[in-house]
Design an enzyme around this catalytic site. Structure first.
Site, PDB file in Angstrom:
ATOM      1  N   GLU A  85     -22.572 -11.083 -40.736  1.00 33.12           N
ATOM      2  CA  GLU A  85     -24.028 -11.177 -40.737  1.00 33.12           C
ATOM      3  C   GLU A  85     -24.683 -10.676 -42.024  1.00 33.12           C
ATOM      4  O   GLU A  85     -25.741 -11.176 -42.407  1.00 33.12           O
ATOM      5  CB  GLU A  85     -24.589 -10.362 -39.554  1.00 33.12           C
ATOM      6  CG  GLU A  85     -24.279 -10.936 -38.198  1.00 33.12           C
ATOM      7  CD  GLU A  85     -25.120 -12.160 -37.887  1.00 33.12           C
ATOM      8  OE1 GLU A  85     -25.977 -12.528 -38.709  1.00 33.12           O
ATOM      9  OE2 GLU A  85     -24.911 -12.778 -36.824  1.00 33.12           O
ATOM     10  N   SER A 345     -15.150  17.919  17.936  1.00 36.21           N
ATOM     11  CA  SER A 345     -14.274  19.103  17.993  1.00 36.21           C
ATOM     12  C   SER A 345     -13.988  19.715  16.628  1.00 36.21           C
ATOM     13  O   SER A 345     -13.140  20.604  16.531  1.00 36.21           O
ATOM     14  CB  SER A 345     -12.942  18.714  18.649  1.00 36.21           C
ATOM     15  OG  SER A 345     -13.140  18.299  19.987  1.00 36.21           O
TER      16      SER A 345
END
Length: 696
Positions: A85, A345
């Site tokens: 680029e 329990s």
């Protein structure tokens, strides 16, 4: 006027005009600064303890835009981007005049755009101020903005902003979002093919989207590879190998782990872009997979919750609020780790622990499992049958209801709930109601997180830890004490629970665990731990509907073992017994511990009225520190003294009888190691007194 003077005047005027131009440019720069906010709008991220992404949230505009720093990106990608680029990126001041001249000449010669002259700084300018149309005016503005940007940001900052904002197709912005969506990984380590594709996409992101136009994307990638060969960044053979890789025509979902904890983190700190939890990504992923599969097996409308914590620190390593956050049929949005339910329990181990602590029972003490009436409360066993006389060890392993209530009646429900509060857990009871015997069988409300926090005490020598996952608005204050049981009692419970049979077909793992089923088959629980980690599992319907056949052992326990196995955590051995703590065989039990009775009386004096005051240990006093050197092997033993009580007396050290029955109110004891010890004396009427000391 002489020539020299005219030259001087002209020079002065030129300098003045130049100065005015500079001042004008500075004024314009200040009057029209580029829109460079100090803080970019990015997606909120939730990461694990190691910084790995757990979950991301789209921005208000609906874009996936993840903040990125250069050290989070593969260096090869950065080199390829600059070479493709803006090859003079590190040298120019925002505008590359050579590139602009080349682009203009090619346009004039060919009548079309052959190559662009935009620098990365100019592209960043276009990203922060999108242009409505292509024109000379917009291009000139872009040039000016690039110069302004270069004056305000470093080269690294320009690259980071570009790689955060660059478009990659659809609602993907930035290299991290693109890498996660197209490759399923962070851009830290990319293949040559992957890096080239990420360089190619931002030029024409919609035309080159791999998930829609895979062939176009592949052709663009190949052009980048060819350019890299020309630039000398890649060898021809390396580029050729990269070109052989297919471009997958798919887009992956971004990570969405720990949704409930992530939502909580955002609620508690809405302004932050990054939230770090104590979770471990690999553990979380394993638990969520287990929960989804288990819920499917168990049936429609059933959800699964799990919490896995480090018992030494209280840090949560994995938590699953539901089987599937997005499954409306299972009410997946409800966080079942924090929802208050009946624990069945699962509280029984703490009842037994208090009984051990108070010297009321030993593991081999016999206790009745027969129908009983406690002032109108008549507990029944889960299977509606009774075992008769059983050992305390068997009663807890079989989760028998009547023996548990016998012990709770002896130790007191309020004492049990007081210990829960010491461990940082306040059970939910109806307004104005005091704790009763029903809490032993689930008649109280707790959450899955509450249960796991209580069980950290069993895995951590009797001291619980406050659970935290990092989503809290503030760091929870550590418990001042956290003691839920004495160390010796906690070990006795762990020793019993480690002997509970694993579900059929379960992966082998040495853990102590307990199951529970709430009334009406609404909740199935299983809580287990080894020497470091505690894992709690809940299964049921979030709307509290009954599920026939649902139970802790059948439904939740297999999930517990599978989740431990797939968590990836190493198995840690259960704690060793504290000094002086043993599992006493029945033949060696004192007469007062051979059989549990509510009054704790010796059979020989059961019908005799007790007139003497209760026994009280006067030496050593409670909390005393005893020097081991003064009572070590070969030296004089420690003298124990008591007042009151009815002879004969039975002395116990950490639950182990010291000698035969004593009629005198003195005894001797030889400590066998340093640390905390509990001394207990039981008189002929079954009354007990205890002190806790520390042997140095």
């Amino acid at each position: 006027m002489t020539r020299l003077r005219r030259i001087a005047i002209v020079g002065t005027a030129g300098a003045a005009l130049a100065a005015l131009a500079v001042v004008g440019l500075l004024a314009l720069d200040r009057a029209y600064p580029p829109p460079l906010p100090e803080k970019m709008i990015v997606s909120a991220e939730v990461v694990d303890r190691d910084g790995q992404l757990l979950r991301a949230y789209a921005t208000a505009s609906g874009h996936w835009r993840l903040a990125v720093q250069l050290d989070q990106v593969d260096p090869q990608l950065l080199k390829m981007l600059v070479a493709y680029e803006d090859k003079r990126f590190w040298e120019h001041e925002g505008v590359d005049l050579l590139a602009l001249g080349r682009a203009a000449w090619q346009f004039a010669a060919n009548g079309r755009i052959v190559s662009g002259g935009s620098t990365l700084s100019m592209q960043l300018a276009r990203l922060i101020e999108p242009r409505e149309e292509r024109s000379i005016g917009s291009k000139l503005k872009q040039l000016a903005r690039a110069l302004q940007i270069e004056q305000r940001l470093s080269k690294r900052e320009i690259l980071e902003r570009y790689m955060t904002l660059a478009p990659y197709g659809g609602n993907l912005e930035g290299v991290r979002a693109a890498s996660l969506a197209y490759f399923g990984k962070e851009p830290k380590r990319l293949t040559v093919s992957e890096a080239a594709l990420l360089v190619a996409l931002p030029q024409l992101p919609e035309r080159r989207r791999p998930d829609r136009n895979a062939k176009v994307a592949q052709a663009a990638r190949d052009r980048v590879l060819a350019r890299m060969v020309s630039a000398g960044l890649l060898g021809e053979s390396e580029a050729a190998r990269a070109a052989l890789d297919d471009v997958d025509a798919m887009r992956l979902a971004l990570p969405a782990l720990a949704p409930h904890a992530s939502d909580a983190a955002l609620r508690n700190a809405p302004g932050a872009d990054r939230h770090q939890l104590t979770l471990r990504k690999s553990v979380q992923a394993g638990l969520e997979a287990v929960a989804r599969e288990a819920a499917t097996r168990l049936g429609p409308k059933i959800s699964v919750g799990m919490v896995l914590a480090d018992a030494m620190t209280g840090e949560i390593l994995g938590e699953v609020g539901s089987a599937n956050y997005f499954d409306a049929s299972r009410s997946g949005w409800i966080d079942m780790t924090r929802t208050v339910r009946s624990p069945g329990s699962t509280l029984k181990p703490f009842i037994y622990g208090l009984a051990f602590e108070q010297g009321l029972v030993a593991q081999e003490t016999l206790i009745e499992d027969r129908p009983a009436d406690f002032a109108g409360y008549r507990p029944k066993n889960f299977d509606m049958s009774y075992q008769g006389d059983v050992s305390v060890r068997q009663a807890l392993q079989l989760s028998l209801n009547v023996p548990a209530i016998r012990l709770l009646d002896a130790v007191g429900p309020q004492r049990l709930t007081a210990r829960f509060r010491q461990a940082g857990v306040t059970p939910s009871l109806p307004a104005g109601e005091k704790p009763g015997l029903a809490i032993g069988l689930g008649g109280v409300g707790v959450s899955l997180r509450d249960l796991v926090q209580l069980y950290t005490g069993l895995a951590n020598g009797g001291r619980a830890k406050i659970l935290r996952d990092g989503s809290e608005a503030s760091t929870p204050s550590p418990l001042a004490n956290g003691a839920i049981l004495e160390e010796q009692a906690a070990w006795q419970i762990s020793d019993i629970l480690s002997g509970v049979k694993a579900p059929e077909g379960a992966a082998k793992r040495t853990i102590a665990y307990k199951t529970g089923t709430s009334y009406g088959y609404r909740d199935a629980w299983s809580i287990g731990y080894d020497g470091r980690y505690v894992l709690g599992v809940w299964a049921g319907r979030p709307d509290a509907g009954a599920v026939p056949g649902l139970s802790g052992y059948v439904s939740a326990a297999p999930i517990l073992f599978e989740a431990f196995s797939r968590s990836g955590l190493p198995a840690m051995p259960l704690p060793r017994p504290p000094a002086g703590t043993l599992r006493t065989v029945r033949a060696d039990l004192p007469v007062t511990l051979e059989r549990f009775s509510p009054a704790g009386q010796l059979p020989t004096v059961a019908s005799t009225a007790v007139t003497e005051p209760a026994p009280q240990i006067v030496f050593p006093p409670d909390g005393a520190r005893v020097e081991l050197g003064a009572a070590s092997e070969g030296a004089a033993p420690l003298v124990l003294k008591l007042q009151g009580g009815r002879a004969p007396f039975r002395w116990l050290a950490n639950g182990k009888p010291l000698s035969t029955l004593e009629r005198r109110r003195e005894a001797t004891w030889q400590p066998d190691g340093a640390g905390y010890s509990t001394l207990t004396v039981i008189d002929a009427a079954g009354r007990a007194a205890s002190v806790k000391i520390f042997v140095e």
